[in-house]
Design an enzyme around this catalytic site. Structure first.
Site, PDB file in Angstrom:
ATOM      1  N   HIS A  75       6.048   3.479   1.586  1.00 25.30           N
ATOM      2  CA  HIS A  75       7.279   3.819   2.318  1.00 25.30           C
ATOM      3  C   HIS A  75       7.005   5.629   2.691  1.00 25.30           C
ATOM      4  O   HIS A  75       7.600   6.478   3.234  1.00 25.30           O
ATOM      5  CB  HIS A  75       8.486   3.364   2.358  1.00 25.30           C
ATOM      6  CG  HIS A  75       9.193   4.321   1.405  1.00 25.30           C
ATOM      7  ND1 HIS A  75       9.736   3.209  -0.056  1.00 25.30           N
ATOM      8  CD2 HIS A  75      10.334   5.612   1.235  1.00 25.30           C
ATOM      9  CE1 HIS A  75      10.038   3.671  -0.288  1.00 25.30           C
ATOM     10  NE2 HIS A  75      10.939   5.505   0.264  1.00 25.30           N
ATOM     11  N   ASP A 123       5.543  -2.234  -2.090  1.00 22.46           N
ATOM     12  CA  ASP A 123       6.102  -1.034  -1.226  1.00 22.46           C
ATOM     13  C   ASP A 123       5.600   0.425  -2.456  1.00 22.46           C
ATOM     14  O   ASP A 123       5.608   0.141  -3.585  1.00 22.46           O
ATOM     15  CB  ASP A 123       7.711  -0.566  -1.214  1.00 22.46           C
ATOM     16  CG  ASP A 123       7.541   0.600  -0.814  1.00 22.46           C
ATOM     17  OD1 ASP A 123       7.217   1.482  -0.401  1.00 22.46           O
ATOM     18  OD2 ASP A 123       8.923   1.553  -1.066  1.00 22.46           O
ATOM     19  N   SER A 218      12.438   8.655  -3.820  1.00 24.78           N
ATOM     20  CA  SER A 218      11.725   7.351  -3.804  1.00 24.78           C
ATOM     21  C   SER A 218      10.225   7.928  -4.565  1.00 24.78           C
ATOM     22  O   SER A 218       9.699   9.268  -3.648  1.00 24.78           O
ATOM     23  CB  SER A 218      11.324   7.119  -2.336  1.00 24.78           C
ATOM     24  OG  SER A 218      12.586   6.647  -2.132  1.00 24.78           O
TER      25      SER A 218
END
Length: 271
Positions: A75, A123, A218
């Protein structure tokens, strides 16, 4: 076959990885809240940055898993952006001795990643550097766990990154770390925790309402120490709760790296 075995050793268990030259400061309480990591104690941690209006901006973390490959979250990646990777850095605003800024030559996102269905997992992405980097005391490769490894409940790990210090809060200039305890799948997938949003290809950690990852972390690593003292990257920061970064019973959710060892080795071997 020989090449594959060499790659497996490099990214999944080489003795040269996972032992920082600079000592890790244990028992630091939180990323949310702003506890600074010891400089260069996580030497595989990188900052993935994108170019906008002539300036570079931190967007995600990542882990150096070979001298020309970085592991991050799917992502974090957009094919419309130009990226670079900062390595060996503690402060994002300071040109520190021994740090490097390297351009990116290739982006490989997992073929089953679906940005519209984050809870499906997968992911994970690999970023190829335009040129290999020399490994030093400040730039080292991460060790990855053996394929299929599942950490037990309450296993202590550290999340690291330059993400927000609190929900909707400021972003730090220097690398932060936070100690998180693993939450097993049975607990994390229960109705009062994450429910069906969590799958077996993920790792949950935290959920105490105090310590967590946050926006900007992230793609960064969940670092867990093996019994031999070696640090291994067991998770990639994937998602958290919209209710807040450190919301009770909503632990940080990570892509479980041990589920993707074959994929990682295959991508590196083919590219």
């Amino acid at each position: 076959m020989i090449r594959t075995l060499l790659l497996s050793a490099l990214v999944a268990g080489a003795l040269s990885c996972g032992y920082p030259t600079y000592e890790v400061q244990h028992d630091v309480s939180r990323v949310v809240g702003g506890q600074e990591a010891s400089p260069n104690s996580w030497p595989w941690q990188v900052s993935l940055q994108y170019l906008s209006s002539g300036k570079w901006h931190h967007t995600c973390g990542g882990s150096l898993v070979a001298n020309n490959w970085v592991l991050t979250a799917a992502h974090c990646i957009s094919n419309s952006r130009t990226y670079r990777v900062l390595l060996g850095r503690h402060s994002l605003s300071t040109s520190e001795s021994g740090s490097l800024a390297v351009q990116v030559s290739k982006l490989v996102v997992h073929e089953k990643w679906n940005a519209q269905k984050l809870s499906n997992g997968n992911d994970i992405a690999l970023v190829k550097l335009a040129s290999p980097v020399a490994l030093t005391s400040k730039i080292q490769t991460a060790c990855l766990p053996p394929a299929g490894t599942i950490l037990p409940n309450n296993y202590p790990c550290y999340v690291t990154g330059w993400g927000r210090l609190q929900t909707n809060g400021a972003t730090p200039d220097v690398l932060q770390q936070g100690r998180l305890l693993v939450v097993d799948y049975a607990t994390c997938s229960s109705a009062s925790w994450w429910g069906s949003s969590v799958k077996t290809n993920m790792v949950c950690a935290g959920g105490d309402g105090v310590t967590s990852s946050c926006n900007g972390d992230s793609g960064g690593p969940l670092n867990c120490q093996a019994s031999n003292g070696q640090w291994q990257v067991h998770g990639i920061v994937s998602f958290g709760s919209t209710l807040g970064c450190n919301y009770p019973r909503k632990p940080s959710v990570f892509t479980r790296v041990s589920n993707y060892i074959d994929w990682i080795n295959s991508v590196i071997a083919k590219n």
